[in-house]
Design an enzyme around this catalytic site. Structure first.
Site, PDB file in Angstrom:
ATOM      1  N   ASN A   9       0.862  -1.184   0.000  1.00 55.51           N
ATOM      2  CA  ASN A   9       0.000   0.000   0.000  1.00 55.51           C
ATOM      3  C   ASN A   9       0.897   1.232   0.000  1.00 55.51           C
ATOM      4  O   ASN A   9       1.438   1.609   1.035  1.00 55.51           O
ATOM      5  CB  ASN A   9      -0.901  -0.022   1.246  1.00 55.51           C
ATOM      6  CG  ASN A   9      -1.736   1.237   1.374  1.00 55.51           C
ATOM      7  OD1 ASN A   9      -1.842   2.019   0.431  1.00 55.51           O
ATOM      8  ND2 ASN A   9      -2.333   1.448   2.541  1.00 55.51           N
ATOM      9  N   TRP A  10       1.047   1.832  -1.174  1.00 51.80           N
ATOM     10  CA  TRP A  10       1.981   2.963  -1.298  1.00 51.80           C
ATOM     11  C   TRP A  10       1.407   4.269  -0.742  1.00 51.80           C
ATOM     12  O   TRP A  10       2.122   5.256  -0.664  1.00 51.80           O
ATOM     13  CB  TRP A  10       2.370   3.158  -2.779  1.00 51.80           C
ATOM     14  CG  TRP A  10       3.344   2.149  -3.279  1.00 51.80           C
ATOM     15  CD1 TRP A  10       3.999   1.190  -2.551  1.00 51.80           C
ATOM     16  CD2 TRP A  10       3.808   2.002  -4.628  1.00 51.80           C
ATOM     17  NE1 TRP A  10       4.828   0.470  -3.360  1.00 51.80           N
ATOM     18  CE2 TRP A  10       4.737   0.941  -4.636  1.00 51.80           C
ATOM     19  CE3 TRP A  10       3.518   2.663  -5.830  1.00 51.80           C
ATOM     20  CZ2 TRP A  10       5.382   0.530  -5.804  1.00 51.80           C
ATOM     21  CZ3 TRP A  10       4.160   2.256  -6.986  1.00 51.80           C
ATOM     22  CH2 TRP A  10       5.084   1.198  -6.982  1.00 51.80           C
ATOM     23  N   LYS A  11       0.126   4.295  -0.444  1.00 47.34           N
ATOM     24  CA  LYS A  11      -0.504   5.531   0.051  1.00 47.34           C
ATOM     25  C   LYS A  11      -0.183   6.689  -0.916  1.00 47.34           C
ATOM     26  O   LYS A  11      -0.145   6.472  -2.117  1.00 47.34           O
ATOM     27  CB  LYS A  11      -0.060   5.808   1.499  1.00 47.34           C
ATOM     28  CG  LYS A  11      -0.250   4.568   2.388  1.00 47.34           C
ATOM     29  CD  LYS A  11      -0.068   4.821   3.842  1.00 47.34           C
ATOM     30  CE  LYS A  11      -0.252   3.500   4.599  1.00 47.34           C
ATOM     31  NZ  LYS A  11      -0.251   3.671   6.033  1.00 47.34           N
ATOM     32  N   HIS A  94      -9.723   1.684   4.663  1.00 49.42           N
ATOM     33  CA  HIS A  94      -8.451   1.875   5.368  1.00 49.42           C
ATOM     34  C   HIS A  94      -8.659   2.849   6.529  1.00 49.42           C
ATOM     35  O   HIS A  94      -9.442   3.801   6.416  1.00 49.42           O
ATOM     36  CB  HIS A  94      -7.390   2.401   4.398  1.00 49.42           C
ATOM     37  CG  HIS A  94      -6.018   2.368   5.005  1.00 49.42           C
ATOM     38  ND1 HIS A  94      -5.580   3.336   5.864  1.00 49.42           N
ATOM     39  CD2 HIS A  94      -5.024   1.453   4.912  1.00 49.42           C
ATOM     40  CE1 HIS A  94      -4.353   3.023   6.274  1.00 49.42           C
ATOM     41  NE2 HIS A  94      -3.992   1.889   5.705  1.00 49.42           N
ATOM     42  N   GLU A  96      -6.984   5.226   7.583  1.00 45.04           N
ATOM     43  CA  GLU A  96      -6.741   6.636   7.263  1.00 45.04           C
ATOM     44  C   GLU A  96      -7.961   7.257   6.585  1.00 45.04           C
ATOM     45  O   GLU A  96      -8.278   8.430   6.802  1.00 45.04           O
ATOM     46  CB  GLU A  96      -5.478   6.757   6.388  1.00 45.04           C
ATOM     47  CG  GLU A  96      -4.223   6.491   7.222  1.00 45.04           C
ATOM     48  CD  GLU A  96      -3.057   5.896   6.456  1.00 45.04           C
ATOM     49  OE1 GLU A  96      -3.046   5.950   5.214  1.00 45.04           O
ATOM     50  OE2 GLU A  96      -2.151   5.359   7.127  1.00 45.04           O
ATOM     51  N   GLU A 166      -5.776  -4.415  10.591  1.00 42.74           N
ATOM     52  CA  GLU A 166      -4.743  -3.391  10.792  1.00 42.74           C
ATOM     53  C   GLU A 166      -5.052  -2.610  12.068  1.00 42.74           C
ATOM     54  O   GLU A 166      -5.823  -1.645  12.036  1.00 42.74           O
ATOM     55  CB  GLU A 166      -4.714  -2.428   9.602  1.00 42.74           C
ATOM     56  CG  GLU A 166      -4.365  -3.089   8.290  1.00 42.74           C
ATOM     57  CD  GLU A 166      -3.740  -2.099   7.308  1.00 42.74           C
ATOM     58  OE1 GLU A 166      -2.675  -2.398   6.794  1.00 42.74           O
ATOM     59  OE2 GLU A 166      -4.323  -1.017   7.097  1.00 42.74           O
ATOM     60  N   GLY A 172       2.188   2.665  10.730  1.00 45.26           N
ATOM     61  CA  GLY A 172       3.158   3.749  10.569  1.00 45.26           C
ATOM     62  C   GLY A 172       3.836   4.163  11.858  1.00 45.26           C
ATOM     63  O   GLY A 172       4.491   5.202  11.913  1.00 45.26           O
ATOM     64  N   SER A 212       3.104  -1.803  10.421  1.00 39.76           N
ATOM     65  CA  SER A 212       4.545  -1.871  10.647  1.00 39.76           C
ATOM     66  C   SER A 212       5.140  -3.243  10.333  1.00 39.76           C
ATOM     67  O   SER A 212       6.051  -3.711  11.026  1.00 39.76           O
ATOM     68  CB  SER A 212       4.891  -1.420  12.077  1.00 39.76           C
ATOM     69  OG  SER A 212       4.507  -0.063  12.256  1.00 39.76           O
ATOM     70  N   GLY A 233       2.692  -0.953   4.369  1.00 33.82           N
ATOM     71  CA  GLY A 233       2.760   0.453   3.998  1.00 33.82           C
ATOM     72  C   GLY A 233       4.206   0.890   3.819  1.00 33.82           C
ATOM     73  O   GLY A 233       4.824   0.668   2.776  1.00 33.82           O
ATOM     74  N   GLY A 234       4.788   1.485   4.860  1.00 35.90           N
ATOM     75  CA  GLY A 234       6.118   2.083   4.776  1.00 35.90           C
ATOM     76  C   GLY A 234       7.171   1.176   4.149  1.00 35.90           C
ATOM     77  O   GLY A 234       7.939   1.609   3.281  1.00 35.90           O
TER      78      GLY A 234
HETATM   79  P1  PGA Z   1       2.564   0.588   7.694  1.00 29.34           P
HETATM   80  O1  PGA Z   1       1.129   0.795   7.002  1.00 29.34           O
HETATM   81  O2  PGA Z   1       3.116  -0.722   7.164  1.00 29.34           O
HETATM   82  O3  PGA Z   1       3.383   1.776   7.263  1.00 29.34           O
HETATM   83  O4  PGA Z   1       2.346   0.518   9.161  1.00 29.34           O
HETATM   84  C1  PGA Z   1       0.237  -0.268   6.806  1.00 29.34           C
HETATM   85  C2  PGA Z   1      -1.036   0.221   6.160  1.00 29.34           C
HETATM   86  O5  PGA Z   1      -1.508   1.310   6.502  1.00 29.34           O
HETATM   87  O6  PGA Z   1      -1.617  -0.461   5.287  1.00 29.34           O
END
Ligand code: PGA
Length: 250
Positions: A9-11, A94, A96, A166, A172, A212, A233-234
């Site tokens: 997930n590159w956001k 998600h 966010e 999640e 993050g 994470s 994500g990251g």
């Molecule tokens: P993260 O994000 O790996 O940076 O914690 C995961 C996500 O939001 O899908």
């Protein structure tokens, strides 16, 4: 036997050039795993068209979608627009989007039904905040999100849904759920699915862990019986790190 699914997930990251360079670096590193692991990259909308021809056997996802097929929804993207670009997966709900854009379980449910009807694979995100965990509400939150977001879905369609657990406090933050905490939540989700649908359908659903995930913790998380993949994500922004997570699932 559930095939592991590892998704990036590159956001709101990467231009088209950066996205294409990522695939050039990634594909040689994961070439031996395609049979055993389903790999998905979820770029921002603007990089999808450039990613599709560069992605080889890697599936392409979108980070969001509107439930209506077309119309006066400025700034939104429909299922058919995603299909038109060769997208096969869509992330829905998600945390966010729930937190910053006020998305409700009901709205996510509308999107999810549209995605299924359109032939897109929804990746439905659920998970509790730290306050909810500290208040002992994990099971209640997951119950509410799962039943709300999957309302009116036929048991026969359930295996097409991927769920991403999640925990919001792990996204993050560098703070990962322990394998035991993650397994407990995944098992709660699968039990809830078997109550709402059928045991057979629930057994087929892939449940990813997200929050994470890194090369250093992926293997022990993926070894848990109800963890069928990762939403990253990251650590998915660097091809080396994402490849290492894919290999940990193979
Ligand atoms: P993260 O994000 O790996 O940076 O914690 C995961 C996500 O939001 O899908």
């Amino acid at each position: 036997m559930r095939k592991p699914i590892i998704a990036a997930n590159w956001k709101m990251n990467k231009t088209t050039c950066e996205a294409v360079a990522f695939f050039e670096a990634l594909l040689p590193k994961i070439s031996g795993t395609c049979e055993q692991v389903e790999v998905v990259v979820i770029p921002p909308f603007t990089a999808i068209a450039a990613c599709r021809p560069a992605a080889g056997g890697v599936g392409i996802g979108a980070q969001n979608m509107h439930p209506e097929p077309s119309g006066a929804f400025t700034g939104e993207i429909s299922a058919s627009m995603l299909l038109d670009l060769g997208v096969s997966y869509v992330v829905l709900g998600h945390s966010e989007r729930r937190a910053f854009f006020g998305e409700s379980d009901h709205f996510i449910n509308q999107k999810l039904k549209r995605a299924l009807a359109s032939g897109l694979t929804p990746i439905l995100c659920v998970g509790e905040t730290l306050e909810q965990r500290d208040a002992g509400e994990v099971a209640a939150v997951l119950d509410r999100q799962i039943s709300g977001c999957l309302a009116d879905v036929e048991p026969s369609a359930l295996p097409k849904v991927v769920i991403a657990y999640e925990p919001v406090w792990a996204i993050g933050t560098g703070r990962t759920a322990s394998p035991a905490q993650a397994q407990e939540a995944h098992s709660l989700i699968r039990t809830k699915l078997s109550m709402l649908f059928t045991k057979e359908a629930a057994e087929q659903v892939r449940i990813q862990y997200g929050g994470s995930v890194k090369p250093g913790n992926a293997r022990e998380l993926l070894a848990c019986p109800d963890i069928d993949g990762a939403l990253v994500g990251g650590a998915s922004l660097a091809a080396d790190d994402f490849a290492a997570i894919v290999l940990a699932a193979g």
